[in-house]
Design an enzyme around this catalytic site. Sequence first.
Site, PDB file in Angstrom:
ATOM      1  N   GLY A  55       0.834  -1.195   0.000  1.00 42.07           N
ATOM      2  CA  GLY A  55       0.000   0.000   0.000  1.00 42.07           C
ATOM      3  C   GLY A  55       0.864   1.237   0.000  1.00 42.07           C
ATOM      4  O   GLY A  55       2.060   1.157   0.281  1.00 42.07           O
ATOM      5  N   CYS A  82       5.298  -6.089   1.512  1.00 43.06           N
ATOM      6  CA  CYS A  82       5.672  -4.666   1.551  1.00 43.06           C
ATOM      7  C   CYS A  82       5.027  -3.965   2.747  1.00 43.06           C
ATOM      8  O   CYS A  82       5.372  -4.253   3.879  1.00 43.06           O
ATOM      9  CB  CYS A  82       5.313  -4.023   0.221  1.00 43.06           C
ATOM     10  SG  CYS A  82       6.141  -2.464  -0.040  1.00 43.06           S
ATOM     11  N   TYR A  83       4.054  -3.078   2.537  1.00 38.96           N
ATOM     12  CA  TYR A  83       3.396  -2.420   3.675  1.00 38.96           C
ATOM     13  C   TYR A  83       2.863  -3.462   4.658  1.00 38.96           C
ATOM     14  O   TYR A  83       2.939  -3.275   5.880  1.00 38.96           O
ATOM     15  CB  TYR A  83       2.252  -1.530   3.167  1.00 38.96           C
ATOM     16  CG  TYR A  83       1.480  -0.854   4.279  1.00 38.96           C
ATOM     17  CD1 TYR A  83       1.929   0.338   4.827  1.00 38.96           C
ATOM     18  CD2 TYR A  83       0.312  -1.424   4.789  1.00 38.96           C
ATOM     19  CE1 TYR A  83       1.235   0.950   5.869  1.00 38.96           C
ATOM     20  CE2 TYR A  83      -0.390  -0.826   5.829  1.00 38.96           C
ATOM     21  CZ  TYR A  83       0.075   0.364   6.363  1.00 38.96           C
ATOM     22  OH  TYR A  83      -0.618   0.960   7.380  1.00 38.96           O
ATOM     23  N   HIS A 169       7.620  -7.561  -4.117  1.00 42.74           N
ATOM     24  CA  HIS A 169       6.278  -7.923  -4.601  1.00 42.74           C
ATOM     25  C   HIS A 169       6.297  -9.240  -5.374  1.00 42.74           C
ATOM     26  O   HIS A 169       6.608  -9.255  -6.565  1.00 42.74           O
ATOM     27  CB  HIS A 169       5.730  -6.803  -5.494  1.00 42.74           C
ATOM     28  CG  HIS A 169       5.350  -5.595  -4.708  1.00 42.74           C
ATOM     29  ND1 HIS A 169       4.111  -5.433  -4.146  1.00 42.74           N
ATOM     30  CD2 HIS A 169       6.069  -4.515  -4.339  1.00 42.74           C
ATOM     31  CE1 HIS A 169       4.072  -4.299  -3.480  1.00 42.74           C
ATOM     32  NE2 HIS A 169       5.257  -3.718  -3.587  1.00 42.74           N
ATOM     33  N   GLU A 171       3.862 -10.855  -6.455  1.00 42.44           N
ATOM     34  CA  GLU A 171       2.726 -10.959  -7.369  1.00 42.44           C
ATOM     35  C   GLU A 171       2.988 -10.369  -8.746  1.00 42.44           C
ATOM     36  O   GLU A 171       2.208 -10.582  -9.663  1.00 42.44           O
ATOM     37  CB  GLU A 171       1.484 -10.301  -6.736  1.00 42.44           C
ATOM     38  CG  GLU A 171       1.520  -8.778  -6.610  1.00 42.44           C
ATOM     39  CD  GLU A 171       2.246  -8.264  -5.364  1.00 42.44           C
ATOM     40  OE1 GLU A 171       3.102  -8.991  -4.835  1.00 42.44           O
ATOM     41  OE2 GLU A 171       1.973  -7.127  -4.943  1.00 42.44           O
ATOM     42  N   SER A 223     -27.309  -6.920 -22.517  1.00 44.80           N
ATOM     43  CA  SER A 223     -26.705  -6.003 -23.484  1.00 44.80           C
ATOM     44  C   SER A 223     -26.116  -6.747 -24.674  1.00 44.80           C
ATOM     45  O   SER A 223     -25.809  -6.140 -25.694  1.00 44.80           O
ATOM     46  CB  SER A 223     -25.594  -5.205 -22.804  1.00 44.80           C
ATOM     47  OG  SER A 223     -24.481  -6.051 -22.581  1.00 44.80           O
ATOM     48  N   GLY A 224     -25.924  -8.042 -24.535  1.00 43.60           N
ATOM     49  CA  GLY A 224     -25.252  -8.792 -25.593  1.00 43.60           C
ATOM     50  C   GLY A 224     -23.761  -8.933 -25.322  1.00 43.60           C
ATOM     51  O   GLY A 224     -23.069  -9.702 -25.977  1.00 43.60           O
ATOM     52  N   GLY A 225     -23.255  -8.188 -24.340  1.00 42.54           N
ATOM     53  CA  GLY A 225     -21.850  -8.312 -23.943  1.00 42.54           C
ATOM     54  C   GLY A 225     -21.643  -9.596 -23.148  1.00 42.54           C
ATOM     55  O   GLY A 225     -22.607 -10.239 -22.736  1.00 42.54           O
ATOM     56  N   VAL A 226     -20.373  -9.925 -22.913  1.00 39.55           N
ATOM     57  CA  VAL A 226     -20.056 -11.209 -22.277  1.00 39.55           C
ATOM     58  C   VAL A 226     -20.683 -11.319 -20.872  1.00 39.55           C
ATOM     59  O   VAL A 226     -21.310 -12.328 -20.545  1.00 39.55           O
ATOM     60  CB  VAL A 226     -18.520 -11.387 -22.167  1.00 39.55           C
ATOM     61  CG1 VAL A 226     -18.170 -12.664 -21.428  1.00 39.55           C
ATOM     62  CG2 VAL A 226     -17.889 -11.384 -23.550  1.00 39.55           C
ATOM     63  N   LYS A 369     -12.719 -11.494 -15.322  1.00 41.58           N
ATOM     64  CA  LYS A 369     -13.227 -11.668 -16.684  1.00 41.58           C
ATOM     65  C   LYS A 369     -12.931 -13.051 -17.272  1.00 41.58           C
ATOM     66  O   LYS A 369     -13.798 -13.687 -17.867  1.00 41.58           O
ATOM     67  CB  LYS A 369     -12.611 -10.589 -17.578  1.00 41.58           C
ATOM     68  CG  LYS A 369     -13.228 -10.486 -18.935  1.00 41.58           C
ATOM     69  CD  LYS A 369     -14.417  -9.582 -18.885  1.00 41.58           C
ATOM     70  CE  LYS A 369     -14.977  -9.249 -20.233  1.00 41.58           C
ATOM     71  NZ  LYS A 369     -16.079  -8.268 -20.086  1.00 41.58           N
TER      72      LYS A 369
END
Length: 513
Positions: A55, A82-83, A169, A171, A223-226, A369
């Site tokens: 952070g 870290c933090y 880090h 990650e 909406s037709g989106g995924v 996603k």
Amino acid sequence: MANETILIIDFGSQYNQLIARKVRELEVYCEIVLPTISIEYINKKTVKGIILSGGPSSVYDKKAPICDGRMFSLGIPVLGICYGMQLMAKSLGGMVERSPSREYGRAILTVTDHKLLFKSIPKKSTIWMSHGDKVKYMPSGFKRIGRSKNTSIAAFANLDKKLFGVQFHPEVAHTQFGKGIIKNFVKDICGTRSDWSMKSFVKEAIADIRKLTRDDKVMLGLSGGVDSSVAAVLIKKAIGHRLVCIFVDNGLLRKNEARLVRDLFQKHFKINLRCIDASKEFIKALKTVVDPEKKRRIIGKTFIRVFEGEAKKIRDVKFLAQGTLYPDLIESRSTFGGPSATIKTHHNVGGLPKKMQLNLIEPLKYLFKDEVRKVGKEIGMPAEILGRHPFPGPGLAVRIIGDVTQERCDILREVDDRLISTLRKEGLYDKIWQAFAILLPVKSVGVMGDKRTYESVVAIRAVTSLDGMTADWARIPYAALAKISNRIINEVRGVNRVVYDISSKPPSTIEWE
Ligand code: XMP
């Protein structure tokens, strides 16, 4: 969730979602929670480990975020990054040294103890540092397990209590063995089972939706989106015709979008779907509006009006479903320092639930996603739908610079259709994060069949990206660009020039408005 869980306590690091992604890749469920989380929540049987994120604060800041120190004595393994490491040190009686300058970038880690956290990690490897303060004295019971040139205590551990801290880090991709370090913690130290799969998610989500809705109806704006598509099919599987979907054609959609939605959801998935053609209403409301944010506001308001009008016709609805994803949830929470500057107000159906006094169902709200795509595959959705490029809520309106008229929408729809179909044909569509055309308020002179033309210019934008936060312009081969340009100019009336956008984000954004 009954899954074994790793809790990630969010101290405001920009890398938090990366930590979560890394844990989920190990098929272990994790949640990003605020530091104010209660000790009772942490002390649940399903919580197998805790990661304290990095952070921007210093542990000495007056407003530095803190967490309940009792978590260190619950017997649950903790990894501070870290933090998070500094906070652990300070909470348990160590000392953190304030540093006026930051150490930022690559460094070499020398492992001094290969037990547990650094098992199978080579003696020397590259790590990514990004910190100001660092641990000067460790709390009692801790020992150093790694050092770097500038940071004497780059990693520490209390091996008996399974408390660990790393100043770097693990990650981020630049940390050479970061994945291995996270795996050692999550799998070996916390002893998790890997019970998080999309198959189990679907089973549980369906049971949860049934339990929550009982015999009531659910409404969903498709909406037709995924995201909204996967949410719709998942909820349909759970409650059948008690789900009513509303699809609003705002006239700002891609070519044949309304037909595609009807074919797939009504005919194929047998979803109870109401399609409303409100295109005239939207185009009328947008008349002479050129300011991008004003366009967004008008579209948002008109959408809510149209949606509400239709919703009123459906009796006894108690729930509104939305395809909210985990990143939306985390970002809208805004941990520290207030909200970041608004570059664009990304309108979706955010205003709906409050106004309509419905209960919300967001079955995808803990997913990323790519996990949503996997869920879609699991429930039998076609790859073309799951692999679709993102399409903004305000649609073509923010890709028509200047006035949004019926004629300009029609031109852009045709241009977009030639672009997308050529990309598919050339095998490029799936390699690109997002591609679209922009209609400019510029006319240029051309020559066609010995005749002078004076017509519109369109720009093509195609970008590669991981998450839409940063993006680079796609290096589409010249031969494919030539085909795209030829098709557009030859087949779309009203366009005589095509240009290619070579800007990256930042400093540009993906959409032009
Ligand atoms: P920008 O232009 O901000 O876009 O770099 C990042 C991603 O967000 C999409 N986008 C929107 N999506 N409503 C949406 O639902 C909006 O108003 C909106 N504006 C941009 C954009 O298409 C890209 O994927």
